[in-house]
Design an enzyme around this catalytic site. Structure first.
Site, mmCIF file in Angstrom:
data_model
loop_
_atom_site.group_PDB
_atom_site.id
_atom_site.type_symbol
_atom_site.label_atom_id
_atom_site.label_comp_id
_atom_site.label_asym_id
_atom_site.label_seq_id
_atom_site.Cartn_x
_atom_site.Cartn_y
_atom_site.Cartn_z
ATOM 1 N N LYS A 250 -14.451 -0.536 -3.688
ATOM 2 C CA LYS A 250 -15.436 -0.204 -2.726
ATOM 3 C C LYS A 250 -16.490 0.269 -3.380
ATOM 4 O O LYS A 250 -17.661 0.098 -3.090
ATOM 5 C CB LYS A 250 -14.692 0.552 -1.532
ATOM 6 N N GLU B 37 0.781 -1.210 0.254
ATOM 7 C CA GLU B 37 -0.110 0.017 0.037
ATOM 8 C C GLU B 37 0.809 1.226 -0.094
ATOM 9 O O GLU B 37 0.597 2.488 -0.477
ATOM 10 C CB GLU B 37 -1.091 0.135 1.301
HETATM 11 O O1 G6P Z 1 -9.081 0.417 10.044
HETATM 12 P P1 G6P Z 1 -10.036 0.761 8.987
HETATM 13 O O2 G6P Z 1 -10.407 2.173 8.702
HETATM 14 O O3 G6P Z 1 -11.426 -0.192 9.038
HETATM 15 O O4 G6P Z 1 -9.269 0.315 7.442
HETATM 16 C C1 G6P Z 1 -8.972 -0.996 7.464
HETATM 17 C C2 G6P Z 1 -8.071 -1.247 6.225
HETATM 18 O O5 G6P Z 1 -8.903 -0.793 4.973
HETATM 19 C C3 G6P Z 1 -8.792 0.314 3.863
HETATM 20 O O6 G6P Z 1 -9.501 -0.168 2.660
HETATM 21 C C4 G6P Z 1 -7.214 0.538 3.752
HETATM 22 O O7 G6P Z 1 -6.809 0.038 2.519
HETATM 23 C C5 G6P Z 1 -6.307 -0.040 4.767
HETATM 24 O O8 G6P Z 1 -5.186 0.837 4.657
HETATM 25 C C6 G6P Z 1 -6.822 -0.045 6.063
HETATM 26 O O9 G6P Z 1 -5.904 -0.580 6.962
#
Ligand code: G6P
EC number: 5.3.1.9
Length: 446
Positions: A423, A288
């Protein structure tokens, strides 16, 4: 002490090429130290090992004690940076078979992760598994709005409220999220769950040493003070400006020198099954951070010697754009010796009396030499032994190297704009309000 060696990569570039990257490294270093480069708003991890909320740290320890006393299973809900670090640390430092050991022997609950995919079968089987076990739960999401963990939390919150009643469920649910925004924060305020903070200035993949990782890790019975001390040692060693004294900057430089010659895939190699998930954490960290603007080294991993019998052929002999980084633990972590056998039908008596570690080490050395001969540059990161302290050091080593490496390749190592694509499409296809136009367009393409 952590050591980094690139002597087995020197056939593939000239030392001088590293020297020539020094100026750029110095700029990256300054960016991190002064918190002013691209993505500066997410550099809170740089001094986290010494600059963390001590009051929250003791609340984490207290919550972990509560979980140890009151739960057989600690369900940790999170995805990406909100579970990979904890999973890596717990696997690295726990008995391989702790799932099957009773709680007395383990002295800690089983930590089970979910909300890291959308499998109904997985959740259903987990509900069935915990039905006669005491549970506590930690929902972890920095944004508080990620779909996968949100679904799992909805399922488990309902289940726990039904099983324990609202009041007792509240005691058993811990929330780790943003300090003021997001749906999870709102819910947590409304329900009165004990909550922990993912600091604004630390992105998910750099968050293992915040409450995100620390609560699950502590609940698993691992000493988080030692983990932080190791990270602090890492911070001291790997924040030195001079590349000659800084193994993390050397690693960043060598990776980039190789990348510029066409080595586009890095394979993290381990020789211990307990390190399998450290590679998964590392993949998110580097993937990432560096994979953007149509460039970046693709982070892959193998677990040896297992994968020498499946991926070994490709690494030795397939398309030549790979390099490897071996994580090696110097000391034997078991006293198991290979037994003598009178009949010696398997021809193994030449190994009799040898410690398994010695055999594993020769396998590693033999593999490195062979892969180098096959055209695969090899780097090595080693620690004397694997414990909470050295794991903390390793974590900081990779974080620091990753940030510098991203700057060397002229990307912002702290954003991840690319993950929104799937998403948006998923929301549109599911009919989320606000995505109507996209839905029609996507369905026409299906
Ligand atoms: O902790 P959160 O906000 O649920 O995110 C969880 C994960 O999902 C996202 O899509 C990002 O790409 C990640 O970098 C992150 O660690």
């Amino acid at each position: 002490m952590l050591k980094f060696s690139y002597k087995n990569a020197l056939n593939f570039f000239r030392e001088e090429e590293i020297k020539l990257l020094e100026d750029q490294i110095n700029i990256g270093h300054k960016n991190l130290e002064e918190k002013k480069g691209p993505g500066a708003e997410f550099t809170g991890w740089t001094d986290l090992p010494v600059n963390y909320d001590k009051e929250e740290f003791s609340r984490i320890q207290k919550a972990a004690e509560y979980v140890k006393e009151n739960a057989d299973v600690f369900i940790c809900i999170g995805i990406g940076g909100s579970y990979l670090g904890a999973q890596a640390a717990i696997d690295a430092l726990s008995n391989h078979f702790s799932l099957g050991l009773d709680k007395e022997t383990r002295k800690a609950p089983q930590v089970i992760f979910c909300g890291n995919q959308i499998s109904g079968r997985y959740l259903e089987e987990l509900l069935e598994y915990v039905k006669d076990k005491e549970i506590a739960l930690n929902v972890i999401s920095k944004s508080g709005t990620t779909t996968e963990p949100a679904i799992a939390f909805r399922v488990f919150r309902n289940y726990m409220e039904e099983r324990y009643g609202k009041e007792e469920a509240k005691n058993r649910i811990f929330v780790t999220t943003d300090k003021q925004k997001g749906a999870l924060k709102e819910l947590s305020n409304q329900e009165g769950y004990e909550s922990f903070i993912v600091p604004d200035e630390i992105g998910g993949r750099y968050s293992v040493l915040t409450a995100v990782g620390l609560l699950p890790i502590a609940a698993a019975g691992i000493n988080i003070e030692e983990l932080m001390q190791g990270a602090a040692k890492g911070m001291e060693t790997f924040s030195v400006e001079n590349i000659e004294e800084n193994p993390a900057y050397q690693y960043a430089a060598v990776r980039n020198a190789l990348y510029r010659k066409g080595y586009g895939t890095e394979i993290l190699v381990n020789y211990e099954p307990s390190l399998r998930n450290l590679s998964e954490w590392w993949k998110q960290l580097f993937g990432e951070s560096e994979g953007k603007d149509q460039k970046g080294i693709f982070p892959a991993s193998v677990n040896n010697t297992t994968d020498l019998h499946s991926m070994g052929q490709f690494i030795q002999d397939g398309k030549r754009d790979l390099f490897e980084t071996v994580i090696w633990i110097d000391s034997a972590n078991s006293s198991l010796e290979i037994p003598e056998d009178e009949a010696n039908l398997d021809g193994l008596n030449y190994l009799a009396g040898k410690n398994m570690h010695e055999v594993n080490e020769k396998a590693m050395l033999g593999t490195v030499l062979s892969h180098v001969d096959g055209g695969v540059p090899n780097l090595k990161v080693s620690v004397d032994e694997l414990n909470a302290f050295t794991l903390g050091e390793l974590i900081y080593f990779f974080e620091r190297a990753c940030a510098i490496s991203g700057y060397l390749n002229a990307v912002n190592p702290f954003d991840q704009p690319g993950v929104e694509g799937y998403k948006k499409n998923m929301f549109a296809l599911l009919g989320k309000p606000g995505f109507e136009a996209e839905r029609a367009e996507l369905e026409a393409k299906l």
